[in-house]
Design an enzyme around this catalytic site. Structure first.
Site, short mmCIF file in Angstrom:
data_model
loop_
_atom_site.label_atom_id
_atom_site.label_comp_id
_atom_site.label_asym_id
_atom_site.label_seq_id
_atom_site.Cartn_x
_atom_site.Cartn_y
_atom_site.Cartn_z
N SER A 172 9.87 -1.32 -21.53
CA SER A 172 11.56 -0.91 -21.53
C SER A 172 11.69 0.34 -20.75
CB SER A 172 11.76 -0.70 -23.09
OG SER A 172 13.09 -0.22 -23.09
N ARG A 214 8.16 5.77 -1.14
CA ARG A 214 6.67 5.69 -1.60
C ARG A 214 6.77 4.99 -2.88
NH1 ARG A 214 5.64 5.27 3.18
NH2 ARG A 214 5.15 7.11 4.33
N GLU A 245 6.80 1.43 -2.26
CA GLU A 245 5.33 1.15 -1.74
C GLU A 245 4.36 1.08 -3.06
OE1 GLU A 245 2.67 2.55 1.74
OE2 GLU A 245 3.32 4.19 0.60
#
Length: 147
Positions: free
Chosen positions: A114, A88, A91
């Site tokens: 960063s 996920r 995704e």
């Protein structure tokens, strides 16, 4: 013996002793997010922190030294993760990565966020429709230099 062996030993001891990451973090004196990453082999402990981890998880002196070695960062084994929760995140970056990039560049200019000067906070938000996971990521902006 290598760092992965120590990580497996930590996870095994955590499960068998019923230890919570938040309790480990309290003993180490760092956030639960950083401490968990360190226990999973993604950060470097100081000798003092390694001693605490050694005590909690039953690690000997040699094993504690492995906790102080700068790790090879990046813990995902393949190109596309198969674990549903990690997928996920993949995704999210696949769908929203270009949006995040565009909005950061619009606000800060050409550079990066960063992951070295970085913090993360994971909390539970109660919701009548089902609890929600709140993840706050905060990284220092580093502009690209002209040379």
């Amino acid at each position: 013996m290598n760092r992965n062996d120590i990580t497996e030993k930590i996870i095994t001891a955590k499960v068998s002793k019923g230890i919570k990451w938040e309790d480990v973090a309290t003993r180490v004196g760092q956030s639960k997010e950083w401490t968990t990453a360190a226990c999973l082999g993604q950060m470097t402990f100081t000798s003092e922190q390694a001693a605490v981890i050694g005590e909690l998880f039953g690690l000997d002196g040699e094993e504690q030294k492995w906790l102080q070695v700068v790790p090879y960062k990046g813990s995902l084994p393949g190109a596309v993760p198969t674990d549903p929760l990690i997928y996920r995140w993949y995704e999210i970056v696949s769908i929203y990565g270009t949006t995040i990039k565009e909005l950061i560049h619009e606000e800060f200019g050409d550079g990066i966020m960063s992951a070295i000067d970085f913090s993360m906070d994971i909390t539970r938000q109660a919701d009548p429709k089902g609890d929600r996971v709140q993840v706050v990521l905060s990284g220092k902006f580093l502009p690209y230099k002209m040379y």
